[in-house]
Structures are given as C-alpha cells and as structure tokens.
Design a protein around this motif. Structure first.
Motif, PDB file in Angstrom:
ATOM      1  N   HIS A 165      23.467   1.670  -7.860  1.00  0.00           N
ATOM      2  CA  HIS A 165      22.269   1.650  -7.004  1.00  0.00           C
ATOM      3  C   HIS A 165      21.886   0.221  -6.634  1.00  0.00           C
ATOM      4  O   HIS A 165      21.461  -0.035  -5.499  1.00  0.00           O
TER       5      HIS A 165
ATOM      6  N   ASP B 126      24.161  -0.977  -3.946  1.00  0.00           N
ATOM      7  CA  ASP B 126      23.864  -0.281  -2.686  1.00  0.00           C
ATOM      8  C   ASP B 126      22.476  -0.645  -2.163  1.00  0.00           C
ATOM      9  O   ASP B 126      21.999  -0.043  -1.210  1.00  0.00           O
ATOM     10  N   ARG B 127      21.825  -1.595  -2.835  1.00  0.00           N
ATOM     11  CA  ARG B 127      20.498  -2.110  -2.456  1.00  0.00           C
ATOM     12  C   ARG B 127      19.419  -1.021  -2.495  1.00  0.00           C
ATOM     13  O   ARG B 127      18.452  -1.055  -1.752  1.00  0.00           O
ATOM     14  N   GLN B 128      19.578  -0.048  -3.398  1.00  0.00           N
ATOM     15  CA  GLN B 128      18.583   1.003  -3.573  1.00  0.00           C
ATOM     16  C   GLN B 128      17.539   0.620  -4.614  1.00  0.00           C
ATOM     17  O   GLN B 128      16.445   1.193  -4.628  1.00  0.00           O
ATOM     18  N   VAL B 129      17.911  -0.301  -5.516  1.00  0.00           N
ATOM     19  CA  VAL B 129      16.986  -0.797  -6.534  1.00  0.00           C
ATOM     20  C   VAL B 129      17.135  -2.309  -6.619  1.00  0.00           C
ATOM     21  O   VAL B 129      18.128  -2.878  -6.154  1.00  0.00           O
TER      22      VAL B 129
END
Length: 146
Positions: free
Chosen positions: A132, A135-138
């Motif tokens: 994550h 994927d630059r989600q967090v």
C-alpha cells in the motif's frame, strides 16, 4: 512495544509526465524498541522496496535463508552501510527476530543497531502495508513487535 516504520517519498519526476522518471526515492526507516531507537534514510530504488515487501511472504523463513535487505554506498560495509534489515527465526515457536542497523545519512558514524521480536501475522500485515505504501495508498508501513 517495538516497531519498525518505513516511509517512501518518490522522486517528483514520477508524477510529471514531461520528465524522465527517476527510479530513486527517499526511504526513511524509523525503529523503536524499549532500549534503542534510530531514524535514518537513504536514496533507494522503488523496485527494491517492492521486492523487499514481496520477500516477506516467505514461509517459513529459515535460518539458512533469512530475509535481508540493505542500502548504502559503495560496498555497503562499515560507515558505507546506511540501512540494514534482517528477519530470521528467533526460536522453534515461530517467533521472528528483526535485526536492524540504521545510520544517519550525513553522519554515518551515528548509528543504531538492535533487535526485536515479531511474528508471522504481524509480518504479513507489514508486507501488505508496504504494498500500500508503494502504491501511495498510505504514508507509512509499520511492523509491530515486542
């Protein structure tokens, strides 16, 4: 409670289609245990961080094949070693030892070395949070320990 936290900042070229993409970004590592703490970082290819995350899916992790990753300069020995993480079996009950070495990028003589314990469920959660993160989600991925 002990913990290892990773943060990754991609190079700005990744977000600009008019620039040639640079594979290197800044990896920050922060480690906290009841006895030691360290905070450092290094320029690292994003592919290396993703590969490290994928390697964490290994089961079982064996003494002969621990998961090891390190970054730094030249031969990555002595003061040239900036970041090193190793995950290996700690005992026969399934506990894992997380060994770390984190140096200051500008003053590599300043470094922290230590170890803490974790387990497979926490390691799997860390593996997922690295995915994550990349994927630059967090903003960060954390491995819980004790």
């Amino acid at each position: 409670m002990s913990k290892l936290t990773l943060r990754y900042q991609y190079d700005s070229s990744v977000f600009d289609p008019d620039q040639q993409t640079d594979d290197f970004g800044w990896l920050e590592v922060k480690v906290e245990t009841d006895r030691f703490s360290g905070d450092g970082g290094c320029w690292v290819q994003w592919q290396d961080v993703k590969e490290f995350g994928k390697a964490l899916s290994a089961f079982p992790i064996t003494t002969d094949h621990p998961i090891v990753v390190q970054w730094g300069f030249d031969m990555q020995e002595g003061d040239d070693l900036i970041l090193r993480l190793e995950i290996a079996p700690a005992n026969t009950r399934g506990d894992l030892a997380v060994r770390f070495e984190v140096a200051d990028y500008a003053e590599p003589r300043h470094r922290a070395r230590g170890c803490f314990m974790t387990n497979y469920p926490d390691l799997d959660a860390f593996r997922q949070s690295i995915a994550h993160l990349m994927d630059r989600q967090v903003e960060e991925a954390t491995l819980a320990g004790r």
